[in-house]
Design an enzyme around this catalytic site. Sequence first.
Site, PDB file in Angstrom:
ATOM      1  N   ASP A 136       0.828  -1.224   0.000  1.00  0.00           N
ATOM      2  CA  ASP A 136       0.000   0.000   0.000  1.00  0.00           C
ATOM      3  C   ASP A 136       0.853   1.261   0.000  1.00  0.00           C
ATOM      4  OD1 ASP A 136       0.667  -0.780   2.678  1.00  0.00           O
ATOM      5  OD2 ASP A 136      -0.847   0.592   3.481  1.00  0.00           O
ATOM      6  N   HIS A 148      -3.045   7.804   6.766  1.00  0.00           N
ATOM      7  CA  HIS A 148      -3.044   6.342   6.828  1.00  0.00           C
ATOM      8  C   HIS A 148      -4.179   5.861   7.744  1.00  0.00           C
ATOM      9  CE1 HIS A 148      -1.458   2.204   7.351  1.00  0.00           C
ATOM     10  NE2 HIS A 148      -0.840   2.423   6.211  1.00  0.00           N
TER      11      HIS A 148
END
Length: 386
Positions: free
Chosen positions: A65, A334
């Site tokens: 990611d 995040h």
Amino acid sequence: MDVSFLGTGSGYPTPCRGASAIALRYEGNVWLIDCGEGTQTQIMKLKCIRPGNMTKIFITHLHGDHMFGLPGLLCTISMAHKPPDGITLSDDLGSDGQATNNSKTIEIFGPVGLRRFIREALNLSRSALSFQYVVHELVPEKDQYNAAKSGDPSWDKWNPDHLATGPLHPSELGSGRNIFLDKAQQQWHVCMTDKITVIAGQLKHRIPSFGYVFIEGSKPGKLNSEKLIEAGVPKGPLFGRIKNGETVTLDDGRVLNPAHFIGRPQPGRKVAVLQDSCNSWFMKNMCYKCDMLIHEATNENSHQEQCVKNGHSTPGMAASFASATESRMLVLTHVSQRYKHHITHEVGDNDVTTDVLEKEAKDIFTGPVAIAYDGLVVNVMRKADP
Ligand SMILES: [Zn+2]
Ligand SMILES: [Zn+2]
């Protein structure tokens, strides 16, 4: 200097929140920090970022990611970046093989393994690039791998060779450095331009993870021309000499001390990007008095035990770090996809919003707090700015 949040979600991209990517814009250059899957479409949405201006890319760690978008982005930049006729790419190289002009060379920084990942992805897909690139690898300390185990027994069985082998990609420069920890200063010296120094420090995560700190040099004070005119200094070259800090003797014998005519230097700005981490305290000194501290906060405080087990932080952890480092502003990113943001999501009655994360951070950190969402652009102000 401004910071654009291109992807602010943890784990995977969704239509409302992309995987990790942040762009730092400074004097016409774009520096990218992380490049999760889909970063190139996030860049297209945010029209202020021109991929052709991208000169440096910093990858925090090798989880997908944070870097699965890299080969695709490089290929797309390549299409936007074709050199004009008559200019060969080798014009950019100095006699030592180092890049001397960043306009057609992209420098990529990240943990060991990144060089292999990019080389193999581009070689196997036969992807030609219209520019050259070089990968400088940060070599983790042994304890970063130990910390990474997190009690997971499968780690020992699954230990790929991280070193790049085989021929270079045709566009890859062989001058990539291996950057080791400076043990005395406890930091990795990543790179330096005439305006900005970049250093990195270790974060605790499931695999070796690095936080990056971007430190701008201070700007010389402004010349007070009114005061010079009042003192009877004729406009012209003398102004320039005084501005350069030279003590000047006038025709009438007066000696002018430049310090009396130049304002105080403006302190440079400091931005830290601390992505995946369940313990950032190794970087406390490096992050002292950040103008903008960007820290991950994946889950809310009540989930801290599981969050830390997964190698992540809560708003409380990030805010404690922001307070301890006396940072001026905290931006949380995040964020787990379960938290909806009022600006980018349709929020239903039963949805949990990012408000909970913001409140938890504000309970601890007294400066401004923002929860990043895709498309957020934040100006990094100088301390002297209003
Ligand atoms: Zn992540
Ligand atoms: Zn991660």
